[in-house]
Design a protein around this motif. Structure first.
Motif, short mmCIF file in Angstrom:
data_model
loop_
_atom_site.label_atom_id
_atom_site.label_comp_id
_atom_site.label_asym_id
_atom_site.label_seq_id
_atom_site.Cartn_x
_atom_site.Cartn_y
_atom_site.Cartn_z
N ASN A 47 0.82 -1.20 0.00
CA ASN A 47 0.00 0.00 0.00
C ASN A 47 0.87 1.27 0.00
O ASN A 47 0.42 2.34 0.39
N GLY A 48 2.10 1.10 -0.49
CA GLY A 48 3.02 2.22 -0.62
C GLY A 48 3.61 2.31 -2.01
O GLY A 48 3.03 1.82 -2.98
N GLN B 11 1.94 5.78 2.86
CA GLN B 11 1.14 4.57 3.00
C GLN B 11 -0.32 4.93 2.71
O GLN B 11 -0.90 5.80 3.39
#
Length: 224
Positions: A128-129, A222
């Motif tokens: 998620n980055g 993030q």
């Protein structure tokens, strides 16, 4: 019986004895001094000047940024700029202290796909980055400026990824994220499976730009 010269001989013997004793004492002193010099030689030790650097605690401080779509960390001293809703301005904008002259714009959703850059950095989704590469050279060094339109914008390529190069304003320091998802677009997935189209612009107006700041910011993002 009294002998002639007897007294004279005694004085000579006494003088010789005295001289002998003086010589022995002198030699003994010299030998002792030499012996001590060898055992305890005189030393002239000079230590080099200590090398040290002043620790700057502010350089390690971070500011936590929490937005509905993502979280990230910025260096201490950065502040958020006001962005008018419904405009073509970025979704979020941040700036450093005036002495550093650094700017960060984050576009979410519809991105300005014809936004021209001076330098590019390839990013890819990672969890998620974001994973990132290194900032390119000024795009005018690997782009044919003769093909630019009347605004100085020309389609360029960095690490096999397309973007628009700003040949008219080549002296600027505009760095933008690029990916194979599309012009000025990287598709990221948050923890809740929401998909975000993201475009990030970083500007460092210092004579010698510090891209370690950009790398640190990208590595901290993030998505939710």
């Amino acid at each position: 019986m009294y002998h002639v010269d007897k007294k004279v001989h005694r004085h000579r013997r006494a003088r010789r004895t005295t001289i002998f004793i003086i010589v022995v004492l002198t030699l003994s002193g010299l030998i002792y001094g030499l012996f001590q010099l060898r055992i305890n030689p005189q030393q002239d030790i000079r230590n080099a000047a200590p090398v040290s650097s002043k620790y700057d605690p502010d350089s390690a401080k971070k500011v936590d940024i929490k937005k509905p779509e993502f979280t990230m960390q910025l260096p201490a001293g950065w502040t958020e700029k006001t962005v008018l809703p419904g405009t073509k301005e970025p979704t979020y904008s941040f700036k450093s202290e005036s002495k550093n002259a650094q700017l960060l714009d984050i576009f979410l959703g519809p991105v300005p796909d014809r936004y021209a850059l001076n330098k590019a950095i390839v990013v890819t989704p990672q969890g998620n980055g974001l994973a990132y590469d290194v900032v390119s050279e000024n795009c005018t060094k690997f782009t044919d400026a003769k093909k630019a339109d009347n605004t100085g914008r020309v389609l360029a390529k960095w690490q096999d990824v397309d973007f628009y190069c700003d040949t008219a304003n080549y002296a600027r320091a505009v760095v933008g994220t690029i990916s194979k998802n599309g012009l000025n677009t990287v598709k990221t997935i948050g923890k809740t499976t929401d998909v975000y189209n993201v475009f990030i612009v970083y500007i460092d107006n210092n004579i010698t730009p510090d891209y370690t700041t950009l790398y640190s910011i990208l590595g901290s993002i993030q998505f939710k």
